[in-house]
Motif scaffolding. Structure first.
Motif, PDB file in Angstrom:
ATOM      1  N   SER A   1       0.849  -1.195   0.000  1.00 45.12           N
ATOM      2  CA  SER A   1       0.000   0.000   0.000  1.00 45.12           C
ATOM      3  C   SER A   1       0.883   1.243   0.000  1.00 45.12           C
ATOM      4  O   SER A   1       2.031   1.199   0.445  1.00 45.12           O
ATOM      5  CB  SER A   1      -0.914  -0.006   1.219  1.00 45.12           C
TER       6      SER A   1
ATOM      7  N   LEU B   1      -0.908   6.499   2.621  1.00 44.91           N
ATOM      8  CA  LEU B   1      -2.254   6.047   2.981  1.00 44.91           C
ATOM      9  C   LEU B   1      -2.265   5.280   4.308  1.00 44.91           C
ATOM     10  O   LEU B   1      -3.304   4.781   4.739  1.00 44.91           O
ATOM     11  CB  LEU B   1      -2.826   5.155   1.868  1.00 44.91           C
TER      12      LEU B   1
ATOM     13  N   PRO C   1      -2.265   6.048   7.508  1.00 40.86           N
ATOM     14  CA  PRO C   1      -3.213   6.356   8.592  1.00 40.86           C
ATOM     15  C   PRO C   1      -4.558   5.645   8.434  1.00 40.86           C
ATOM     16  O   PRO C   1      -5.165   5.252   9.425  1.00 40.86           O
ATOM     17  CB  PRO C   1      -3.390   7.873   8.494  1.00 40.86           C
ATOM     18  N   TRP C   2      -5.006   5.458   7.187  1.00 41.15           N
ATOM     19  CA  TRP C   2      -6.299   4.794   6.973  1.00 41.15           C
ATOM     20  C   TRP C   2      -6.174   3.288   7.117  1.00 41.15           C
ATOM     21  O   TRP C   2      -7.030   2.653   7.718  1.00 41.15           O
ATOM     22  CB  TRP C   2      -6.848   5.155   5.587  1.00 41.15           C
ATOM     23  N   VAL C   3      -5.088   2.726   6.559  1.00 42.85           N
ATOM     24  CA  VAL C   3      -4.923   1.261   6.622  1.00 42.85           C
ATOM     25  C   VAL C   3      -4.738   0.813   8.063  1.00 42.85           C
ATOM     26  O   VAL C   3      -5.245  -0.230   8.474  1.00 42.85           O
ATOM     27  CB  VAL C   3      -3.731   0.791   5.754  1.00 42.85           C
ATOM     28  N   ARG C   4      -4.032   1.641   8.847  1.00 43.64           N
ATOM     29  CA  ARG C   4      -3.802   1.278  10.250  1.00 43.64           C
ATOM     30  C   ARG C   4      -5.116   1.094  10.996  1.00 43.64           C
ATOM     31  O   ARG C   4      -5.220   0.272  11.892  1.00 43.64           O
ATOM     32  CB  ARG C   4      -2.977   2.371  10.950  1.00 43.64           C
ATOM     33  N   LYS C   5      -6.121   1.890  10.623  1.00 44.85           N
ATOM     34  CA  LYS C   5      -7.421   1.773  11.297  1.00 44.85           C
ATOM     35  C   LYS C   5      -8.044   0.406  11.049  1.00 44.85           C
ATOM     36  O   LYS C   5      -8.797  -0.101  11.865  1.00 44.85           O
ATOM     37  CB  LYS C   5      -8.370   2.859  10.802  1.00 44.85           C
ATOM     38  N   LEU C   6      -7.703  -0.180   9.886  1.00 46.55           N
ATOM     39  CA  LEU C   6      -8.261  -1.483   9.526  1.00 46.55           C
ATOM     40  C   LEU C   6      -7.571  -2.608  10.288  1.00 46.55           C
ATOM     41  O   LEU C   6      -8.183  -3.619  10.605  1.00 46.55           O
ATOM     42  CB  LEU C   6      -8.086  -1.705   8.015  1.00 46.55           C
TER      43      LEU C   6
END
Lengths: 173, 242
Positions: free
Chosen positions: A67, A71, A73-78
């Motif tokens: 990835s 990006l 910060p968004w993937v970490r949320k997942l």
């Protein structure tokens, strides 16, 4: 050609670990090494031009989709939990192993000025460091080196991509 | 669930020494050993005062510093036989070399951390596993400064001290006393359960002594002990004067 690009795309997409050029050649035997590398270059450019959320990278002796770093910060949320960070002590120990490998524990102790038994064990458990042999001196101490996993975690093509220590010394002076 | 506690302290004696050199803006090739040794020892005292676990390595380097200092005070040995060997090197040279080497690796470690890291900055398919929905809550790290931690540690130590006091208390219990206490209780109440005999202070020692006292009283036929069923309460009766 277009079809072969799609095949490579599917192979890399389906692979759990970075896919080596040798493995790709076993599946697409009509290409030589240069041919595969040419396809990979075109494929990487296609992904780049698409401007999607991931790209093709050469890491740890193989190729894999990752990835885009911006990006994260968004993937970490997942993903579960916080990213596992290495402590400064672990990073220092890892740096000595990476640059001095193969290296015995006593040498790492001496460079860092502390006993590295605990941090070294942690690095072994994280598969960043492995035993690569024994030194041919009395007591035959274990020699340590870095793993493929180390290259993957630190996103290195190979060990030569590490900045040399002498360069670092130049920066200081 | 585990929490990682990070203390902003030094990674080792060399790290502390480098910090002092940087703080004093000293030329690493010309370290004023007396000044640095004094400050180094002051830091060790501070770390001791904070109850931080001082690893032996810190003391080894303290000894090295003192050794270098003493060698600097001695007059340079005279050249024997017209200067056969130039052995009168700077006693600090070895330490400086060690510091430079450590500094290079410390910087290399920082560089490693600044890279784009897997599972922190970039991700691949599959790993690490996605969080199950119920665990997706934000897990925030606990923030505490070193003094809060030291306070917490000292509170724990204070509790340990109390535990020590209780052990001293044991001396006071004797089997004879316990027998008399039990007989006094039974004289008032005629019958009691084993649990009631334990009253408010339940310690392992007290349980053992109470148990021994009950056995002794049974042997002397001063009490009778009944139990209605397995695991039911043990009832203790005083043997009446018939």
């Amino acid at each position: 050609m277009e079809e072969d690009l799609a095949i490579l795309d599917a192979l890399i997409f389906s692979s759990e670990t970075p896919l080596t050029v040798e493995r790709m050649r076993e599946i697409l035997p009509q290409y030589d090494r240069q041919g595969i590398l040419g396809l990979l270059k075109t494929l990487a450019e296609h992904h780049e031009a698409r401007g999607g959320g991931f790209g093709l990278c050469e890491i740890a002796g193989g190729w894999q989709f990752y990835s885009r770093p911006d990006l994260a910060p968004w993937v970490r949320k997942l993903k579960a939990g916080r990213p596992q960070m290495l402590s400064p002590a672990a990073l220092e120990t890892l740096a000595v192993v990476a640059y001095r490998q193969p290296v015995v524990k006593a040498d790492i102790d001496r460079v860092r000025g502390v006993d590295v038994g605990g941090t070294l064990k942690g690095l072994l458990e994280k598969h960043l460091v492995r035993m690569v042999g024994r030194k041919d001196v009395p007591g035959r101490p274990i020699l340590y080196g870095t793993t493929k996993r180390f290259l993957e975690v630190f996103q290195l093509k190979d060990l030569t991509e590490l900045p040399t220590l002498t360069e670092l010394k130049d920066i200081q002076s | 669930m585990s929490y990682e506690i990070k203390l902003d302290v030094f990674e080792g004696p060399l790290d502390l020494l480098l910090y002092l050199i940087r703080k004093n803006e000293i030329d690493i090739y010309n370290i004023p050993i007396a000044l640095i040794t004094r400050q180094y020892l002051e830091y060790l005292d501070l770390m001791k005062a904070l109850n931080l676990d001082l690893a032996g390595e810190y003391l080894v380097l303290a000894a090295t510093l003192l050794h270098i200092k003493s060698r600097l005070l001695l007059p340079a040995p005279e050249q024997e036989d017209g200067g056969a060997e130039d052995e009168t090197g700077d006693p600090r040279a070895e330490l400086v070399q060690q510091l430079l080497e450590y500094q290079a690796f410390k910087e290399a470690a920082l560089q490693l951390d600044r890279r784009t890291l897997l599972d922190r900055d970039v991700f691949k398919r599959g790993a690490p596993p996605e969080a199950p929905p119920e665990e997706r809550g934000e897990e925030t790290p606990i923030e505490a400064d070193i003094f809060t931690l030291v306070e917490a540690f000292q509170r724990m130590l204070a509790q340990l001290d109390q535990a020590d006091l209780m052990e001293i208390d044991l001396e006071r219990i004797s089997l004879a006393d316990r027998i008399n206490e039990i007989m006094d209780c039974l004289a008032l109440k005629r019958d009691m359960t084993f649990a009631e005999l334990m009253d408010e202070q339940i310690t392992r020692q007290r349980i053992v002594y109470t148990f021994l006292a009950v056995l002794e009283l049974m042997k002397l036929r001063m009490i009778r002990v009944y139990q209605a069923a397995s695991f039911a309460a043990i009832r203790i009766f005083i043997v009446g004067e018939e």
